[in-house]
Design a protein around this motif. Structure first.
Motif, PDB file in Angstrom:
ATOM      1  N   GLN A  31       0.837  -1.215   0.000  1.00  0.00           N
ATOM      2  CA  GLN A  31       0.000   0.000   0.000  1.00  0.00           C
ATOM      3  C   GLN A  31       0.868   1.261   0.000  1.00  0.00           C
ATOM      4  O   GLN A  31       0.812   2.054   0.934  1.00  0.00           O
ATOM      5  CB  GLN A  31      -0.938  -0.016   1.224  1.00  0.00           C
ATOM      6  N   PRO A  32       1.660   1.433  -1.070  1.00  0.00           N
ATOM      7  CA  PRO A  32       2.679   2.498  -1.043  1.00  0.00           C
ATOM      8  C   PRO A  32       2.131   3.896  -1.313  1.00  0.00           C
ATOM      9  O   PRO A  32       2.876   4.777  -1.711  1.00  0.00           O
ATOM     10  CB  PRO A  32       3.633   2.050  -2.165  1.00  0.00           C
ATOM     11  N   TRP A  33       0.839   4.114  -1.118  1.00  0.00           N
ATOM     12  CA  TRP A  33       0.223   5.409  -1.429  1.00  0.00           C
ATOM     13  C   TRP A  33       0.001   6.278  -0.190  1.00  0.00           C
ATOM     14  O   TRP A  33      -0.217   5.791   0.905  1.00  0.00           O
ATOM     15  CB  TRP A  33      -1.126   5.198  -2.142  1.00  0.00           C
ATOM     16  N   ARG A  75       9.839  -0.533  -8.372  1.00  0.00           N
ATOM     17  CA  ARG A  75       9.194   0.692  -8.863  1.00  0.00           C
ATOM     18  C   ARG A  75       8.068   0.409  -9.853  1.00  0.00           C
ATOM     19  O   ARG A  75       6.997   0.993  -9.761  1.00  0.00           O
ATOM     20  CB  ARG A  75      10.213   1.663  -9.464  1.00  0.00           C
ATOM     21  N   THR A  76       8.304  -0.496 -10.807  1.00  0.00           N
ATOM     22  CA  THR A  76       7.262  -0.776 -11.802  1.00  0.00           C
ATOM     23  C   THR A  76       5.981  -1.261 -11.131  1.00  0.00           C
ATOM     24  O   THR A  76       4.894  -0.757 -11.403  1.00  0.00           O
ATOM     25  CB  THR A  76       7.774  -1.803 -12.836  1.00  0.00           C
ATOM     26  N   LYS A  77       6.114  -2.208 -10.216  1.00  0.00           N
ATOM     27  CA  LYS A  77       4.914  -2.744  -9.556  1.00  0.00           C
ATOM     28  C   LYS A  77       4.252  -1.709  -8.653  1.00  0.00           C
ATOM     29  O   LYS A  77       3.025  -1.634  -8.565  1.00  0.00           O
ATOM     30  CB  LYS A  77       5.282  -3.986  -8.737  1.00  0.00           C
ATOM     31  N   VAL A  79       4.341   1.591  -8.974  1.00  0.00           N
ATOM     32  CA  VAL A  79       3.698   2.635  -9.784  1.00  0.00           C
ATOM     33  C   VAL A  79       2.405   2.091 -10.401  1.00  0.00           C
ATOM     34  O   VAL A  79       1.410   2.807 -10.503  1.00  0.00           O
ATOM     35  CB  VAL A  79       4.686   3.190 -10.830  1.00  0.00           C
ATOM     36  N   GLN A  80       2.404   0.812 -10.777  1.00  0.00           N
ATOM     37  CA  GLN A  80       1.150   0.182 -11.229  1.00  0.00           C
ATOM     38  C   GLN A  80       0.097   0.237 -10.116  1.00  0.00           C
ATOM     39  O   GLN A  80      -1.071   0.539 -10.359  1.00  0.00           O
ATOM     40  CB  GLN A  80       1.367  -1.287 -11.582  1.00  0.00           C
ATOM     41  N   ALA A  81       0.517  -0.073  -8.897  1.00  0.00           N
ATOM     42  CA  ALA A  81      -0.417  -0.064  -7.760  1.00  0.00           C
ATOM     43  C   ALA A  81      -1.001   1.332  -7.555  1.00  0.00           C
ATOM     44  O   ALA A  81      -2.196   1.488  -7.270  1.00  0.00           O
ATOM     45  CB  ALA A  81       0.295  -0.544  -6.494  1.00  0.00           C
ATOM     46  N   ILE A  82      -0.162   2.357  -7.714  1.00  0.00           N
ATOM     47  CA  ILE A  82      -0.650   3.739  -7.613  1.00  0.00           C
ATOM     48  C   ILE A  82      -1.712   3.985  -8.684  1.00  0.00           C
ATOM     49  O   ILE A  82      -2.745   4.618  -8.427  1.00  0.00           O
ATOM     50  CB  ILE A  82       0.515   4.737  -7.784  1.00  0.00           C
ATOM     51  N   GLY A  83      -1.485   3.483  -9.885  1.00  0.00           N
ATOM     52  CA  GLY A  83      -2.470   3.634 -10.963  1.00  0.00           C
ATOM     53  C   GLY A  83      -3.783   2.943 -10.619  1.00  0.00           C
ATOM     54  O   GLY A  83      -4.868   3.485 -10.851  1.00  0.00           O
ATOM     55  N   ALA A  84      -3.695   1.742 -10.037  1.00  0.00           N
ATOM     56  CA  ALA A  84      -4.898   1.013  -9.617  1.00  0.00           C
ATOM     57  C   ALA A  84      -5.644   1.796  -8.543  1.00  0.00           C
ATOM     58  O   ALA A  84      -6.878   1.897  -8.553  1.00  0.00           O
ATOM     59  CB  ALA A  84      -4.507  -0.372  -9.098  1.00  0.00           C
ATOM     60  N   GLU A 124       6.926  10.824  -3.366  1.00  0.00           N
ATOM     61  CA  GLU A 124       7.039  11.333  -4.740  1.00  0.00           C
ATOM     62  C   GLU A 124       5.649  11.535  -5.330  1.00  0.00           C
ATOM     63  O   GLU A 124       4.841  10.604  -5.372  1.00  0.00           O
ATOM     64  CB  GLU A 124       7.824  10.331  -5.599  1.00  0.00           C
ATOM     65  N   MET A 126       2.669  11.508  -7.631  1.00  0.00           N
ATOM     66  CA  MET A 126       2.300  10.605  -8.731  1.00  0.00           C
ATOM     67  C   MET A 126       1.211  11.206  -9.615  1.00  0.00           C
ATOM     68  O   MET A 126       1.123  10.909 -10.801  1.00  0.00           O
ATOM     69  CB  MET A 126       1.798   9.271  -8.161  1.00  0.00           C
ATOM     70  N   ALA A 127       0.340  12.033  -9.016  1.00  0.00           N
ATOM     71  CA  ALA A 127      -0.745  12.670  -9.775  1.00  0.00           C
ATOM     72  C   ALA A 127      -1.504  13.582  -8.829  1.00  0.00           C
ATOM     73  O   ALA A 127      -1.407  13.447  -7.608  1.00  0.00           O
ATOM     74  CB  ALA A 127      -1.714  11.633 -10.345  1.00  0.00           C
TER      75      ALA A 127
END
Lengths: 160, 160
Positions: A31-33, A75-77, A79-84, A124, A126-127
């Protein structure tokens, strides 16, 4: 969408949007958000100065979404989680009668946004998500067809 | 979830899942995703050999999701879009009575997966989604509370 009514977003709706984000899946469930909910007019105006999208200055609610680098797995995974997580929030907003705009262009000025919001360097940006009641209007959007993007069993065999 | 019935997923349900992915938002609406739908038992077995998750060998349906590097705008934004696209597909699957598992661990062997599926190098594996009818069972999951991840107006002021 980019045209919002001035009307404030009710607190229980903000809560439901955050809840939808909170329940997103992530690598190793880390839960890196992190979220910052912004309704203060002055802060919104300062954030709006960090993007070319001038409509942001008049939006009633912004949610800034960060990747907490202290919770990273890959990072790839992550950042995907952030998108989800963001997509869950956009869908929740829509289901509550709200409109939203996912703003990525502001990442060019992510350090400035961190400064405005007193955010430490290990988060960082993200959006920034703009949310509010949509001005009623016919809106359209386009997508590639499934035959352009989906394959059957192997690459190159179109799904249909 | 990781326990699936053997029952095949109906074609119209697969189509609805792909449709949900197709409509995800992305940077500059570039839609940088490609999907491969895999139902062939042999191919599924080969893919399963690329992950430590042995249950994958018995799943009736896999969707491999790729980032099309020829459609990239900015890696962070494009990878977020892939996450949004995957989340749309997982939610669609759930709404159709299906269960799913987002497999990221397989990225360690992404080159092997590309080889199995005849995928060119400009497509980068982002995840494999396992989908099927869930074996009925009580399942639980945990998340951090909103007070740990959400702030009000500035960093450090808890949302509640």
């Amino acid at each position: 969408m980019r045209e919002f009514e001035q009307r404030k977003v009710e607190r229980d709706k903000i809560e439901k949007i955050l809840e939808a984000g909170r329940w997103a899946p992530s690598a190793k469930n880390r839960q890196p958000w992190k979220f910052i909910v912004i309704e203060n007019k002055n802060t919104i105006r300062k954030i709006a100065e960090c993007t070319i999208y001038k409509f942001v200055a008049d939006v009633p609610l912004l949610i800034a979404v960060f990747l907490d680098k202290s919770e990273m797995v890959d990072r790839t995974k992550d950042v995907q989680a952030i998108g989800a997580c963001i997509q869950n929030m956009l869908l929740a907003a829509h289901s509550l009668g709200l409109g939203s705009c996912w703003i990525g262009e502001i990442l060019r000025r992510k350090e400035d946004v961190n400064r405005i919001l007193d955010v430490p360097d290990d988060l960082e940006l993200m959006a920034v998500i703009a949310i509010g009641y949509p001005v009623k209007k016919k809106r359209t959007s386009k997508r590639k067809s499934l035959s352009e993007i989906a394959y059957r069993e192997k690459f190159g065999i179109p799904w249909r």
